[in-house]
Write a protein that holds these residues in place. Structure first.
Motif, PDB file in Angstrom:
ATOM      1  N   TYR A 154      23.789   5.749 -10.075  1.00 17.68           N
ATOM      2  CA  TYR A 154      23.430   5.155 -11.361  1.00 17.68           C
ATOM      3  C   TYR A 154      24.037   5.999 -12.505  1.00 17.68           C
ATOM      4  CZ  TYR A 154      20.366   4.654 -15.426  1.00 17.68           C
ATOM      5  OH  TYR A 154      19.890   4.511 -16.689  1.00 17.68           O
TER       6      TYR A 154
ATOM      7  N   GLU B  87      21.811   8.007  -3.394  1.00 20.52           N
ATOM      8  CA  GLU B  87      20.948   6.840  -3.589  1.00 20.52           C
ATOM      9  C   GLU B  87      20.923   6.024  -2.303  1.00 20.52           C
ATOM     10  OE1 GLU B  87      22.399   4.748  -7.075  1.00 20.52           O
ATOM     11  OE2 GLU B  87      21.792   6.394  -8.390  1.00 20.52           O
TER      12      GLU B  87
ATOM     13  N   ASP C  73      17.369   8.963  -3.864  1.00 21.90           N
ATOM     14  CA  ASP C  73      16.810   8.030  -4.846  1.00 21.90           C
ATOM     15  C   ASP C  73      16.641   6.682  -4.137  1.00 21.90           C
ATOM     16  OD1 ASP C  73      16.460   6.107  -6.853  1.00 21.90           O
ATOM     17  OD2 ASP C  73      17.624   7.258  -8.317  1.00 21.90           O
TER      18      ASP C  73
ATOM     19  N   THR D 286      15.157   3.970  -5.272  1.00 19.08           N
ATOM     20  CA  THR D 286      14.773   2.953  -6.255  1.00 19.08           C
ATOM     21  C   THR D 286      15.180   1.543  -5.829  1.00 19.08           C
ATOM     22  OG1 THR D 286      14.939   4.541  -8.059  1.00 19.08           O
ATOM     23  CG2 THR D 286      15.124   2.221  -8.664  1.00 19.08           C
TER      24      THR D 286
ATOM     25  N   THR E 239       9.979   2.059 -12.651  1.00 15.72           N
ATOM     26  CA  THR E 239      10.282   1.043 -13.673  1.00 15.72           C
ATOM     27  C   THR E 239      10.814  -0.232 -13.021  1.00 15.72           C
ATOM     28  OG1 THR E 239      11.085   2.952 -14.952  1.00 15.72           O
ATOM     29  CG2 THR E 239      11.577   0.751 -15.830  1.00 15.72           C
ATOM     30  N   LYS E 240      11.456  -0.067 -11.861  1.00 14.50           N
ATOM     31  CA  LYS E 240      12.143  -1.199 -11.220  1.00 14.50           C
ATOM     32  C   LYS E 240      11.169  -1.913 -10.280  1.00 14.50           C
ATOM     33  CE  LYS E 240      15.538   1.034 -13.206  1.00 14.50           C
ATOM     34  NZ  LYS E 240      15.778   0.840 -14.629  1.00 14.50           N
TER      35      LYS E 240
HETATM   36  C1  LIG Z   1      18.848   4.176  -9.122  1.00 14.32           C
HETATM   37  C2  LIG Z   1      18.204   4.585 -10.422  1.00 14.32           C
HETATM   38  N1  LIG Z   1      17.624   5.800 -10.518  1.00 14.32           N
HETATM   39  C3  LIG Z   1      17.040   6.209 -11.659  1.00 14.32           C
HETATM   40  C4  LIG Z   1      17.030   5.413 -12.780  1.00 14.32           C
HETATM   41  C5  LIG Z   1      16.382   5.921 -14.036  1.00 14.32           C
HETATM   42  O1  LIG Z   1      15.130   5.323 -14.149  1.00 14.32           O
HETATM   43  P1  LIG Z   1      14.375   5.076 -15.563  1.00 14.32           P
HETATM   44  O2  LIG Z   1      15.143   4.038 -16.277  1.00 14.32           O
HETATM   45  O3  LIG Z   1      13.002   4.654 -15.119  1.00 14.32           O
HETATM   46  O4  LIG Z   1      14.363   6.369 -16.283  1.00 14.32           O
HETATM   47  C6  LIG Z   1      17.612   4.148 -12.732  1.00 14.32           C
HETATM   48  C7  LIG Z   1      17.630   3.283 -13.925  1.00 14.32           C
HETATM   49  O5  LIG Z   1      18.272   2.256 -13.964  1.00 14.32           O
HETATM   50  C8  LIG Z   1      18.211   3.720 -11.524  1.00 14.32           C
HETATM   51  O6  LIG Z   1      18.796   2.517 -11.412  1.00 14.32           O
END
Ligand SMILES: Cc1ncc(COP(=O)(O)O)c(C=O)c1O
Length: 444
Positions: A112, A155, A184, A186, A208-209
């Motif tokens: 990211y 990631e 990560d 996410t 957040t996602k």
């Molecule tokens: C893979 C990934 N890690 C971390 C983040 C950062 O998260 P935040 O926007 O909640 O600070 C994002 C944001 O898009 C992301 O896509």
């Protein structure tokens, strides 16, 4: 992979919370309080000396936030977790507890853009050096290791190209070098992928996602697998293995054993830097989490339909999603992602980059938004938005072209999403060479 279906569904609703008397609220109460009254002076003294557990001040802990921490730790199979204000803070705190000025980390070249900014710019200011390695090439990670290396970062599913990697192979390189692997998770979520079961030591999330899932609240999590033995390399980790005045002359390892890493992250980095999660946002994420596995399944079904449509469209040059037949990482996906590879991916327009703006502006249902993992379908142009601060070389290494478009597939009807994309893509077909439109190729 052993994700017990019922286990995930049950943990996302119940883990970390038992209703308490006298009212026994069935959902997690929102403790919107900055601080907590100590029962007496001696308790206050012991808690400040970190000799007694308990909530002192919401910057370092809060009962609502603590439920979220325990719930995500349970979902990831970790021994504990730390919540932060944002995913960005989770990545920063997770790494700051491992690496300091004059030291080095190895990171995936497909991350990211905000994480790349953190590593190259802010960590650069701190004197922390970063080498980027291709996640598809474990040998490149081994070659990047230096005596000062203190962490590996990647990631689970790379943002924005949905890049996968052989995580056990990269974990083996990290452990051979005596450093932990931070992943990560996410874009995958623990519904699709459990990095700790595949050799990772620490998992981070932007909650957040998908964890929150409704685009309302920023939040982050650091989850510790509790398996990395920092005491095996005491000279590498003085922050955990040397006596500190801050901890009454004890070492964190003596006090907390395998919990030392999170104790450092909380008592030093959350306390000193203050990127703490608000209880209100924790409550929002807890509510979203209750439907995580159902949402992720529906996001995935919609994604397969959209990716298939894109792969067959003449105005699309490449679809970067491992579900598309012929994708270079299809066998890795089949091995490690039995439930699918998520709903954030990119595709390349078979058109001049000048067509990107008009294409995006023709979309109606896909919203032009710098976010992913919402119920709504979102579109972004990484080269101009999320990854705009990468150098052209970094962007090329990440596989991001000027005509690369990122989608985050939401929960709407798949037919409506396909129709929206068709309306925006079809006018481009007329601009393609008369010799015939290029067939959509699929790659990583
Ligand atoms: C893979 C990934 N890690 C971390 C983040 C950062 O998260 P935040 O926007 O909640 O600070 C994002 C944001 O898009 C992301 O896509």
């Amino acid at each position: 992979m052993s994700i017990p279906d019922g286990g995930t569904a049950t943990a996302q609703i119940h883990a970390g919370y038992e209703p308490q008397a006298p009212h026994r609220p069935v959902t997690v109460p929102l403790y919107q309080s900055a601080a907590y009254e100590f029962p007496d002076y001696e308790s206050a003294r012991r808690m400040f000396a970190l000799k007694e557990a308990g909530f002192t001040y919401t910057r370092t802990g809060n009962p609502t936030v603590a439920v979220l921490e325990q719930r995500v730790a349970a979902l990831e199979g970790g021994t504990g977790a730390l919540a932060t204000a944002t995913g960005q803070a989770a990545v920063a705190v997770a790494l700051l507890a491992l690496v300091r000025g004059g030291q080095h980390l190895v990171a995936s070249s497909k991350l990211y853009g905000g994480t790349v900014d953190l590593l190259t710019d802010t960590f650069g200011d701190f004197g922390i050096e970063v080498s980027f390695a291709d996640p598809a090439d474990a040998g490149a990670w081994a070659a990047a290791v230096r005596p000062q290396t203190r962490a590996f970062l990647t990631e689970a599913i790379g943002n924005p190209l949905a890049t996968l990697q052989d995580l056990p192979a990269i974990a083996a390189v990290a452990h051979g070098a005596g450093v932990p692997l931070v992943v990560d998770n996410t874009l995958a979520t623990p519904v699709l992928y459990r990095p700790l079961e595949l050799g990772a030591d620490v998992v981070v999330h932007s909650a957040t996602k998908f964890l929150g899932g409704h685009g309302t609240s920023l939040a982050g999590l650091v989850v510790d697998g509790g398996r990395f033995d920092f005491s095996a390399y005491p000279e590498k980790w003085p922050q955990l293995t040397r006596p500190k005045r801050r901890y009454g002359g004890d070492t964190l390892w003596e006090r907390h054993g395998r919990g030392a890493y999170l104790a450092l992250a909380r008592s030093k980095y959350l306390h000193d830097l203050g990127p703490s999660l608000s209880p209100y946002n924790a409550a929002q994420v807890l509510q979203g989490l209750e439907t995580l596995d159902i949402r992720v399944a529906r996001h995935g079904e919609n994604t397969r339909e959209v990716a298939d449509f894109l792969a067959g469209h003449p105005a699309v040059a490449a679809v970067h999603h491992p579900s598309v037949p012929g994708h270079l990482q299809a066998s890795l996906a089949a091995r490690d992602f039995p439930r699918g590879t998520g709903s954030v991916f990119s595709f390349d327009l078979a058109a001049d980059p000048a067509e990107v703006g008009p294409f995006i502006d023709r979309l109606r249902l896909f919203k032009l938004v710098a976010n992913v993992g919402d119920t709504r379908s979102l579109v972004a142009h990484p080269a101009a938005m999320t990854h705009c601060r990468l150098s052209p070389r970094q962007r090329a290494a990440a596989g991001i072209g000027e005509a690369t478009i990122r989608l985050s597939i939401g929960l709407e009807s798949a037919a409506d999403l396909v129709a929206d994309l068709a309306r925006a893509l079809d006018p481009l077909t007329a601009t393609l060479p008369a010799s015939g439109a290029p067939a959509a190729v699929v790659n990583a």
